[in-house]
Design a protein around this motif. Structure first.
Motif, PDB file in Angstrom:
ATOM      1  N   GLN A 199       0.840  -1.191   0.000  1.00 53.00           N
ATOM      2  CA  GLN A 199       0.000   0.000   0.000  1.00 53.00           C
ATOM      3  C   GLN A 199       0.880   1.248   0.000  1.00 53.00           C
ATOM      4  O   GLN A 199       0.831   2.071   0.909  1.00 53.00           O
ATOM      5  CB  GLN A 199      -0.946  -0.032   1.201  1.00 53.00           C
ATOM      6  N   THR A 200       1.689   1.372  -1.026  1.00 57.64           N
ATOM      7  CA  THR A 200       2.628   2.497  -1.115  1.00 57.64           C
ATOM      8  C   THR A 200       2.343   3.299  -2.387  1.00 57.64           C
ATOM      9  O   THR A 200       3.221   3.520  -3.212  1.00 57.64           O
ATOM     10  CB  THR A 200       4.085   2.000  -1.095  1.00 57.64           C
ATOM     11  N   VAL A 201       1.122   3.736  -2.520  1.00 58.96           N
ATOM     12  CA  VAL A 201       0.702   4.525  -3.676  1.00 58.96           C
ATOM     13  C   VAL A 201       1.075   5.985  -3.450  1.00 58.96           C
ATOM     14  O   VAL A 201       0.881   6.530  -2.361  1.00 58.96           O
ATOM     15  CB  VAL A 201      -0.814   4.394  -3.891  1.00 58.96           C
ATOM     16  N   GLY A 202       1.620   6.627  -4.472  1.00 61.06           N
ATOM     17  CA  GLY A 202       1.956   8.041  -4.374  1.00 61.06           C
ATOM     18  C   GLY A 202       0.719   8.895  -4.164  1.00 61.06           C
ATOM     19  O   GLY A 202      -0.391   8.549  -4.602  1.00 61.06           O
ATOM     20  N   LEU A 203       0.889  10.029  -3.491  1.00 62.72           N
ATOM     21  CA  LEU A 203      -0.245  10.865  -3.112  1.00 62.72           C
ATOM     22  C   LEU A 203      -1.083  11.288  -4.303  1.00 62.72           C
ATOM     23  O   LEU A 203      -2.319  11.235  -4.255  1.00 62.72           O
ATOM     24  CB  LEU A 203       0.245  12.107  -2.360  1.00 62.72           C
ATOM     25  N   PHE A 204      -0.446  11.724  -5.384  1.00 66.03           N
ATOM     26  CA  PHE A 204      -1.231  12.294  -6.472  1.00 66.03           C
ATOM     27  C   PHE A 204      -1.890  11.235  -7.349  1.00 66.03           C
ATOM     28  O   PHE A 204      -2.690  11.575  -8.228  1.00 66.03           O
ATOM     29  CB  PHE A 204      -0.383  13.261  -7.288  1.00 66.03           C
ATOM     30  N   ALA A 205      -1.600   9.954  -7.117  1.00 68.07           N
ATOM     31  CA  ALA A 205      -2.409   8.874  -7.684  1.00 68.07           C
ATOM     32  C   ALA A 205      -3.518   8.483  -6.721  1.00 68.07           C
ATOM     33  O   ALA A 205      -4.644   8.186  -7.122  1.00 68.07           O
ATOM     34  CB  ALA A 205      -1.534   7.659  -7.989  1.00 68.07           C
ATOM     35  N   LEU A 206      -3.196   8.501  -5.420  1.00 68.01           N
ATOM     36  CA  LEU A 206      -4.162   8.100  -4.397  1.00 68.01           C
ATOM     37  C   LEU A 206      -5.258   9.139  -4.186  1.00 68.01           C
ATOM     38  O   LEU A 206      -6.445   8.802  -4.046  1.00 68.01           O
ATOM     39  CB  LEU A 206      -3.422   7.858  -3.083  1.00 68.01           C
ATOM     40  N   LEU A 207      -4.884  10.406  -4.157  1.00 65.99           N
ATOM     41  CA  LEU A 207      -5.784  11.472  -3.727  1.00 65.99           C
ATOM     42  C   LEU A 207      -7.077  11.561  -4.529  1.00 65.99           C
ATOM     43  O   LEU A 207      -8.172  11.574  -3.936  1.00 65.99           O
ATOM     44  CB  LEU A 207      -5.021  12.803  -3.741  1.00 65.99           C
ATOM     45  N   PRO A 208      -7.046  11.625  -5.855  1.00 63.72           N
ATOM     46  CA  PRO A 208      -8.324  11.740  -6.567  1.00 63.72           C
ATOM     47  C   PRO A 208      -9.209  10.517  -6.395  1.00 63.72           C
ATOM     48  O   PRO A 208     -10.438  10.630  -6.411  1.00 63.72           O
ATOM     49  CB  PRO A 208      -7.902  11.937  -8.030  1.00 63.72           C
ATOM     50  N   GLN A 209      -8.591   9.346  -6.192  1.00 61.51           N
ATOM     51  CA  GLN A 209      -9.394   8.138  -5.979  1.00 61.51           C
ATOM     52  C   GLN A 209     -10.080   8.167  -4.621  1.00 61.51           C
ATOM     53  O   GLN A 209     -11.239   7.759  -4.483  1.00 61.51           O
ATOM     54  CB  GLN A 209      -8.504   6.903  -6.113  1.00 61.51           C
ATOM     55  N   VAL A 210      -9.373   8.658  -3.607  1.00 58.41           N
ATOM     56  CA  VAL A 210     -10.001   8.797  -2.294  1.00 58.41           C
ATOM     57  C   VAL A 210     -11.091   9.863  -2.348  1.00 58.41           C
ATOM     58  O   VAL A 210     -12.177   9.679  -1.785  1.00 58.41           O
ATOM     59  CB  VAL A 210      -8.946   9.130  -1.227  1.00 58.41           C
ATOM     60  N   ALA A 211     -10.821  10.973  -3.016  1.00 60.14           N
ATOM     61  CA  ALA A 211     -11.822  12.041  -3.118  1.00 60.14           C
ATOM     62  C   ALA A 211     -13.088  11.548  -3.805  1.00 60.14           C
ATOM     63  O   ALA A 211     -14.199  11.961  -3.448  1.00 60.14           O
ATOM     64  CB  ALA A 211     -11.230  13.235  -3.863  1.00 60.14           C
ATOM     65  N   ASP A 212     -12.937  10.657  -4.774  1.00 61.54           N
ATOM     66  CA  ASP A 212     -14.093  10.093  -5.456  1.00 61.54           C
ATOM     67  C   ASP A 212     -14.812   9.047  -4.606  1.00 61.54           C
ATOM     68  O   ASP A 212     -16.002   8.785  -4.809  1.00 61.54           O
ATOM     69  CB  ASP A 212     -13.675   9.443  -6.784  1.00 61.54           C
ATOM     70  N   ALA A 213     -14.073   8.447  -3.649  1.00 64.00           N
ATOM     71  CA  ALA A 213     -14.618   7.323  -2.885  1.00 64.00           C
ATOM     72  C   ALA A 213     -15.446   7.758  -1.686  1.00 64.00           C
ATOM     73  O   ALA A 213     -16.264   6.971  -1.190  1.00 64.00           O
ATOM     74  CB  ALA A 213     -13.483   6.410  -2.421  1.00 64.00           C
ATOM     75  N   VAL A 214     -15.232   8.975  -1.186  1.00 61.52           N
ATOM     76  CA  VAL A 214     -15.903   9.409   0.044  1.00 61.52           C
ATOM     77  C   VAL A 214     -16.586  10.755  -0.171  1.00 61.52           C
ATOM     78  O   VAL A 214     -16.246  11.510  -1.080  1.00 61.52           O
ATOM     79  CB  VAL A 214     -14.917   9.504   1.228  1.00 61.52           C
ATOM     80  N   SER A 215     -17.541  11.051   0.706  1.00 60.66           N
ATOM     81  CA  SER A 215     -18.238  12.337   0.631  1.00 60.66           C
ATOM     82  C   SER A 215     -17.752  13.323   1.679  1.00 60.66           C
ATOM     83  O   SER A 215     -18.089  14.509   1.617  1.00 60.66           O
ATOM     84  CB  SER A 215     -19.749  12.124   0.795  1.00 60.66           C
ATOM     85  N   VAL A 216     -16.956  12.840   2.663  1.00 64.56           N
ATOM     86  CA  VAL A 216     -16.398  13.738   3.683  1.00 64.56           C
ATOM     87  C   VAL A 216     -15.158  14.433   3.125  1.00 64.56           C
ATOM     88  O   VAL A 216     -14.585  13.994   2.126  1.00 64.56           O
ATOM     89  CB  VAL A 216     -16.043  12.953   4.971  1.00 64.56           C
ATOM     90  N   PRO A 217     -14.717  15.529   3.748  1.00 65.72           N
ATOM     91  CA  PRO A 217     -13.512  16.207   3.260  1.00 65.72           C
ATOM     92  C   PRO A 217     -12.289  15.297   3.308  1.00 65.72           C
ATOM     93  O   PRO A 217     -12.158  14.437   4.191  1.00 65.72           O
ATOM     94  CB  PRO A 217     -13.353  17.380   4.235  1.00 65.72           C
ATOM     95  N   VAL A 218     -11.398  15.519   2.363  1.00 60.86           N
ATOM     96  CA  VAL A 218     -10.148  14.758   2.277  1.00 60.86           C
ATOM     97  C   VAL A 218      -8.981  15.695   2.551  1.00 60.86           C
ATOM     98  O   VAL A 218      -8.920  16.812   2.005  1.00 60.86           O
ATOM     99  CB  VAL A 218      -9.991  14.101   0.892  1.00 60.86           C
ATOM    100  N   ILE A 219      -8.083  15.253   3.395  1.00 63.22           N
ATOM    101  CA  ILE A 219      -6.873  15.994   3.753  1.00 63.22           C
ATOM    102  C   ILE A 219      -5.694  15.271   3.122  1.00 63.22           C
ATOM    103  O   ILE A 219      -5.501  14.080   3.356  1.00 63.22           O
ATOM    104  CB  ILE A 219      -6.711  16.056   5.284  1.00 63.22           C
ATOM    105  N   ALA A 220      -4.916  15.964   2.312  1.00 62.47           N
ATOM    106  CA  ALA A 220      -3.811  15.341   1.586  1.00 62.47           C
ATOM    107  C   ALA A 220      -2.536  15.369   2.420  1.00 62.47           C
ATOM    108  O   ALA A 220      -2.190  16.401   2.998  1.00 62.47           O
ATOM    109  CB  ALA A 220      -3.583  16.062   0.262  1.00 62.47           C
ATOM    110  N   ALA A 221      -1.821  14.245   2.465  1.00 59.59           N
ATOM    111  CA  ALA A 221      -0.570  14.161   3.224  1.00 59.59           C
ATOM    112  C   ALA A 221       0.460  13.367   2.439  1.00 59.59           C
ATOM    113  O   ALA A 221       0.153  12.304   1.896  1.00 59.59           O
ATOM    114  CB  ALA A 221      -0.813  13.492   4.580  1.00 59.59           C
ATOM    115  N   GLY A 222       1.678  13.898   2.403  1.00 57.23           N
ATOM    116  CA  GLY A 222       2.769  13.181   1.757  1.00 57.23           C
ATOM    117  C   GLY A 222       3.485  14.019   0.720  1.00 57.23           C
ATOM    118  O   GLY A 222       2.968  14.243  -0.372  1.00 57.23           O
ATOM    119  N   GLY A 223       4.662  14.514   1.070  1.00 54.19           N
ATOM    120  CA  GLY A 223       5.505  15.221   0.110  1.00 54.19           C
ATOM    121  C   GLY A 223       5.103  16.649  -0.174  1.00 54.19           C
ATOM    122  O   GLY A 223       5.652  17.264  -1.094  1.00 54.19           O
TER     123      GLY A 223
END
Length: 359
Positions: A199-223
């Protein structure tokens, strides 16, 4: 940064009483109250990484923070792992390796434990401290504690390293999800310890997928180290960012001078994911300790938190000697961009730099 992204960030700020959508990462052992207060006074959200903090320490930290700032802060705790499987012979081999990389120092047995403060007592102290937000990593809070947070109006930020973990966090009642990319310094927040390597996905690949997966706010972390990173994260769906390594060279962080110096000269490839420091997968600066337990070395680290206990003597000796080669030095891949400036200035540079990129 598109106007929609800026509006989303401002809505997050309004909801959580901030002037800038910048959160200090809750770094255990590197989040003293003066650092958190400086971040909060600049409009961001301060933090205590309370993994190693006893209940009375949590209460004292919160009191010190409030003596320095009227701003907001989060307190973070780890969800406990199952008891580690112990192997005396393996631990003896680990001790021998640590003695060698530590310059021949004596590395005592870890003992029976416990190696960490009582989790339930920590949760009670957190409720007593009544922070605006509480955050979890390595899993999810028990339902009764999550319900108690809701009843008291305390926000829950849940760390996630995959979209599936993010969905589970939202379903459990989290008010926001921290999407942690593989660039991040410190420990990977995977719910299952054995899954962290995958589970070592880079932030900018992970972030839009998480944002699409949830309705709560997303906080970006990493780099995220400057306004460009903030703007990119907000554009990709985040409502705020959480920065850790960006604050480690600030005077308020008070990390060991050799650690701070090493950050300044670190290339992205000078950080590695390793279990050498604690037994849990984490990103830090490559040194003699990480190399001694690297793949192909012949000795694996002991399980968490036994490895951390065994590292204690090496860690203390390295800090006393100023030996970065054996020091536990966490760092994200953007370490060289960290500024040796007051934390409040870093908050303003991050947010002002992002806004300057708005059309």
């Amino acid at each position: 940064m598109p106007a929609a992204a800026r509006d989303r960030a401002l809505a997050f700020c309004a909801r959580f009483g901030l002037r800038a959508p910048i959160l200090q990462a809750p770094m255990a052992g590197a989040s003293p109250a003066p650092l958190a207060a400086a971040v909060a006074n600049a409009g961001g959200l301060g933090a205590l990484g309370a993994l190693l903090t006893a209940p009375e320490g949590i209460r004292d930290w919160a009191a010190e923070f409030r003596g320095r700032s009227n701003g907001g802060f989060q307190i973070n705790v780890w969800i406990p792992d199952p008891p580690p499987l112990r192997d005396a012979g393996h631990e003896a081999r680990v001790r021998a390796v640590l003695s060698r990389v530590g310059g021949g120092i004596a590395v005592p047995e870890a003992g029976p434990g416990p190696f960490l403060p009582d989790f339930g007592a920590q949760l009670d102290a957190i409720l007593e401290a009544a922070p605006p937000a509480v955050s979890s990593i390595m899993g999810l809070f028990p339902p009764d504690f999550a319900a108690e947070l809701k009843a008291r109006g305390i926000a829950w930020f849940a760390n996630a390293t995959t979209a599936a973990e993010a969905r589970a966090a939202e379903a459990a009642g989290a008010d926001a999800v921290v999407a942690q990319g593989a660039e991040a310094g410190g420990h990977r927040g995977s719910f299952e310890p054995g899954a962290a390597d995958a589970q070592t996905v880079g932030l900018f690949a992970l972030l839009p997928q998480v944002a699409d997966a949830v309705s709560v706010p997303v906080i970006a972390a990493g780099g995220i180290m400057d306004g460009r990173g903030v703007a990119a994260a907000l554009t990709l769906g985040a409502s705020a960012v959480q920065a850790g390594t960006a604050f480690l060279r600030c005077p308020e962080a008070a990390v060991h001078p050799r650690w701070a110096e090493a950050l300044a000269g670190a290339r992205p490839e000078d950080t590695v994911l390793t279990r050498a420091f604690s037994g849990r997968l984490a990103r830090g600066l490559r040194n003699r300790v990480t190399e001694a337990f690297a793949a192909g070395s012949g000795v694996e680290a002991a399980p968490y938190p036994v490895q951390r206990a065994l590292m204690g003597a090496v860690r203390a000796a390295a800090e006393k000697a100023g030996d970065a080669g054996a020091m536990q030095a966490w760092a994200g891949q953007g370490a060289a961009l960290a500024r040796a400036e007051p934390a409040g200035d870093v908050v303003r540079l991050l947010w002002d730099g992002a806004q300057a990129l708005s059309p």
